[in-house]
Design a protein around this motif. Structure first.
Motif, PDB file in Angstrom:
ATOM      1  N   GLY A   1      -3.079  -4.175  -9.156  1.00 41.34           N
ATOM      2  CA  GLY A   1      -4.528  -4.181  -9.286  1.00 41.34           C
ATOM      3  C   GLY A   1      -5.153  -4.564  -7.969  1.00 41.34           C
ATOM      4  O   GLY A   1      -4.951  -5.685  -7.499  1.00 41.34           O
ATOM      5  N   ARG A   2      -5.885  -3.618  -7.384  1.00 43.17           N
ATOM      6  CA  ARG A   2      -6.435  -3.888  -6.065  1.00 43.17           C
ATOM      7  C   ARG A   2      -7.421  -5.047  -6.083  1.00 43.17           C
ATOM      8  O   ARG A   2      -7.601  -5.732  -5.067  1.00 43.17           O
ATOM      9  N   ASP A   3      -8.082  -5.245  -7.213  1.00 44.46           N
ATOM     10  CA  ASP A   3      -9.011  -6.367  -7.304  1.00 44.46           C
ATOM     11  C   ASP A   3      -8.306  -7.680  -7.592  1.00 44.46           C
ATOM     12  O   ASP A   3      -8.949  -8.719  -7.724  1.00 44.46           O
TER      13      ASP A   3
ATOM     14  N   GLU B   1       0.832  -1.209   0.000  1.00 39.17           N
ATOM     15  CA  GLU B   1       0.000   0.000   0.000  1.00 39.17           C
ATOM     16  C   GLU B   1       0.863   1.254   0.000  1.00 39.17           C
ATOM     17  O   GLU B   1       0.663   2.164  -0.819  1.00 39.17           O
TER      18      GLU B   1
ATOM     19  N   HIS C   1       2.652   2.003  -3.244  1.00 40.66           N
ATOM     20  CA  HIS C   1       1.764   2.094  -4.410  1.00 40.66           C
ATOM     21  C   HIS C   1       1.888   0.877  -5.339  1.00 40.66           C
ATOM     22  O   HIS C   1       1.585   0.963  -6.527  1.00 40.66           O
TER      23      HIS C   1
ATOM     24  N   LEU D   1       0.087  -1.814  -4.885  1.00 36.55           N
ATOM     25  CA  LEU D   1      -1.259  -2.359  -5.050  1.00 36.55           C
ATOM     26  C   LEU D   1      -1.910  -1.836  -6.322  1.00 36.55           C
ATOM     27  O   LEU D   1      -2.639  -2.565  -7.013  1.00 36.55           O
ATOM     28  N   ASP D   2      -1.648  -0.565  -6.644  1.00 37.31           N
ATOM     29  CA  ASP D   2      -2.240   0.004  -7.856  1.00 37.31           C
ATOM     30  C   ASP D   2      -1.687  -0.674  -9.102  1.00 37.31           C
ATOM     31  O   ASP D   2      -2.415  -0.880 -10.085  1.00 37.31           O
ATOM     32  N   GLU D   3      -0.394  -1.008  -9.079  1.00 35.67           N
ATOM     33  CA  GLU D   3       0.200  -1.667 -10.238  1.00 35.67           C
ATOM     34  C   GLU D   3      -0.240  -3.120 -10.341  1.00 35.67           C
ATOM     35  O   GLU D   3      -0.417  -3.646 -11.445  1.00 35.67           O
TER      36      GLU D   3
END
Length: 600
Positions: free
Chosen positions: A550-552, A541, A544, A546-548
């Motif tokens: 993909g949080r899903d 988190e 960053h 998680l954004d790369e």
């Protein structure tokens, strides 16, 4: 009110650590501790004198060092059996550090020794208060076993000249001692050997057939009797049996270190070296004895106990002290149950000096050598040595390296070398975490993931489990292993990582996950990961990542992952698949079956 008084607050244990073991004190323990203390007091007499001479100090300073520091270390440490006092390694370092500053044995030299002791205690106390006792965790049990066995051999070899009555060079190493002794076998004194053998055999027989009798004291009395008879009928000039000799009959006088800033700064580097050596010795010995007594050692508390013992000892004419292998091993073997044994030993030593010092002159040195042979044998942990030799080649290498280096290099370097090997092998293990292909077990109602290739596999999803931490030292191995699995199953397009066994993830590990996600997406698939611990999620988190990823794609459990990825799987492959390893697969099969029936 009574309920409040029955609870011992944690801070009270930290200030008064003896409260932890005080409930163990009883009539039986007091008797055992008293016997062990008396035995230890007798044994330390010649040792204290010898160690003080090695340190360049008057002989009585070795005895002073075995009194007050031993009491303080016992009361404020955590070990039940560790006995502090003068040691060979500390004495050698003290002489090496101070002999270039003053003439050994002079008043100035003694003052420097006391100041060095005070500074040593301050360093040790500061490390204990700073909670640096965790360094004890880097001394593995294998290192302790090897170091203890090597030290036991050193103890025995140092007593060869006294046991056999052979003149050997003072301060010689193990190899030189054995080599010289082998060339002087014809010089063995039969009278000295007779006294030593009577002492040794008496100790062995009493320990085996009369375990309630203090075998060490009985053995020394038997040896003393034989020596007295031989000297009486043949004459000491013919027998060559050496006795302990007269001892000073006084308690440790008060002293004062030199608090001049110039002297303190001059001695600080040497004090730090002595502090580190003393802590290494004390903690290693405490752990070695505790392993046999099934006791837990608090490294921080041992640091504090050793620091206080040296600080206080510097005001009672004691030079730098540490845990003693001889006395600690003897303390355990003599049946000590609590640290009161060390207190009794110190009190008994003071009483001996005041009351019965003349009688100690009749104790033959050969008898003390025999008793130390018994102590040395008891320190060798044959059971664990056999287990290590059978169980692991790496641990065997650590054991042998520590053992041999204890015999042939300086004592402190033997410990450091063993610790370094332990760390190297630990890093090698942690840098290669297990990365295995897994699949749900259809034979279990909970369908756990198992690493069995004989079970049905999903043709589109590669599921892996990483058993270990994903950090900079392990990322190359993990990347290589994932690449091998990707080549082994080229038809699979989706990678699912079970992260429940990943202890932590650092920046390099997080970047590896991102790179793997990109790699699988270029293949036309995707990467999912589930079950990461909160600390690992926090790294993803904050960085960053998680954004790369993909949080899903980073989810809590396997069911969430399968529900998320199942709609994206190729339906034609699913229609031909007979594995049906997921619940969604069976639900999809029912839908296909109903649609086919309706069309018909």
């Amino acid at each position: 009110m009574s309920r409040t008084m029955s609870v011992n607050p944690l801070w009270l244990f930290q200030i008064f650590p003896w409260l932890r073991w005080w409930p163990r004190v009883g009539r039986d323990s007091l008797r055992a501790d008293l016997i062990a203390g008396l035995t230890g007091a007798i044994i330390v007499l010649p040792q204290g004198v010898a160690f003080a001479v090695i340190a360049g100090l008057p002989p009585e300073y070795g005895l002073y060092t075995a009194m007050v520091p031993a009491v303080i270390a016992a009361l404020f440490g955590s070990s039940w059996h560790l006995v502090s006092g003068p040691t060979t390694a500390i004495s050698i370092v003290v002489f090496g550090a101070l002999s270039v500053m003053a003439e050994p044995g002079t008043a100035h030299y003694i003052e420097l020794a006391l100041t060095l002791t005070f500074l040593t205690g301050l360093f040790q106390l500061a490390m204990g208060v700073a909670r640096l006792g965790a360094v004890v965790n880097f001394i593995s049990h294998t290192v302790v076993v090897g170091f203890t066995a090597g030290a036991a051999i050193l103890i025995a070899s140092s007593q060869i000249k006294n046991f056999f009555g052979v003149d050997l060079p003072r301060g010689a190493g193990f190899a030189e001692t054995i080599w010289t002794f082998a060339h002087r076998l014809q010089e063995i004194n039969p009278y000295v050997l007779a006294v030593a053998m009577v002492t040794l055999l008496t100790g062995i027989l009493i320990r085996r057939y009369a375990p309630r009798v203090p075998y060490m004291i009985a053995a020394m009395l038997a040896g003393s009797l034989v020596a007295f008879l031989l000297n009486h009928f043949l004459g000491d000039s013919r027998t060559g049996i050496r006795l302990l000799g007269a001892l000073p009959a006084r308690l440790p006088p008060l002293s004062l270190p030199d608090f001049d800033p110039k002297a303190l700064s001059q001695l600080a580097p040497a004090a730090l070296a002595v502090a580190m050596l003393g802590l290494t010795e004390a903690v290693s010995i405490a752990r070695a004895v505790a392993a046999r007594a099934e006791q837990r050692i608090d490294g921080n508390q041992e640091f504090i106990g050793q620091g206080l013992s040296n600080v206080v000892g510097s005001f009672f004419s004691a030079y730098a002290s540490s845990g003693s292998f001889n006395r600690s091993g003897l303390n355990y073997e003599a049946g000590a149950r609590t640290p009161l044994a060390a207190v009794f030993a110190s009190v008994a030593l003071g009483a001996i000096l005041l009351l019965v010092a003349p009688l100690m002159a009749f104790l033959p040195i050969a008898s003390m050598a025999a008793v130390l042979f018994l102590v040395a044998y008891g320190l060798i942990d044959f059971h664990h040595i056999r287990g290590i030799l059978r169980a692991s080649k790496r641990e065997t290498a650590i054991l042998l390296t520590t053992f041999l280096s204890t015999l042939f290099v300086q004592l402190e370097f033997a410990i450091y070398l063993g610790v370094m090997l332990s760390l190297i092998f630990y890093l090698l293990r942690t840098s290669k975490p297990n990365v295995a292909s897994v699949t749900p077990d259809p034979e279990s109602p909970y369908r756990p993931l198992v690493a069995r290739l004989d079970l049905p596999q999903c043709p589109q999803v590669l599921m892996v489990r990483i058993d270990g931490s994903l950090f900079f030292g392990a990322v190359n191995h993990v990347e290589q292993r994932l690449g091998e699995l990707a080549q082994q199953f080229p038809e699979r397009r989706v990678l699912v990582i079970n992260g429940r066994s990943i202890n932590f993830v650092d920046i390099a590990g997080a970047e590896t996950l991102v790179q793997e996600a990109r790699r699988w997406r270029r293949r036309g698939g995707d990467l999912y990961i589930y079950g990461l611990k909160p600390a690992a999620m926090a790294i993803l988190e904050r960085g960053h990542f998680l954004d790369e990823l993909g949080r899903d794609r980073v989810l809590n459990n396997r069911d969430e992952v399968i529900r998320r990825l199942y709609p994206d799987l190729d339906p034609e492959i699913c229609a031909r698949c007979t594995a049906r390893i997921f619940t969604e697969c069976r639900q999809g099969e029912s839908k296909v079956h109903r649609l086919t029936s309706a069309g018909t």
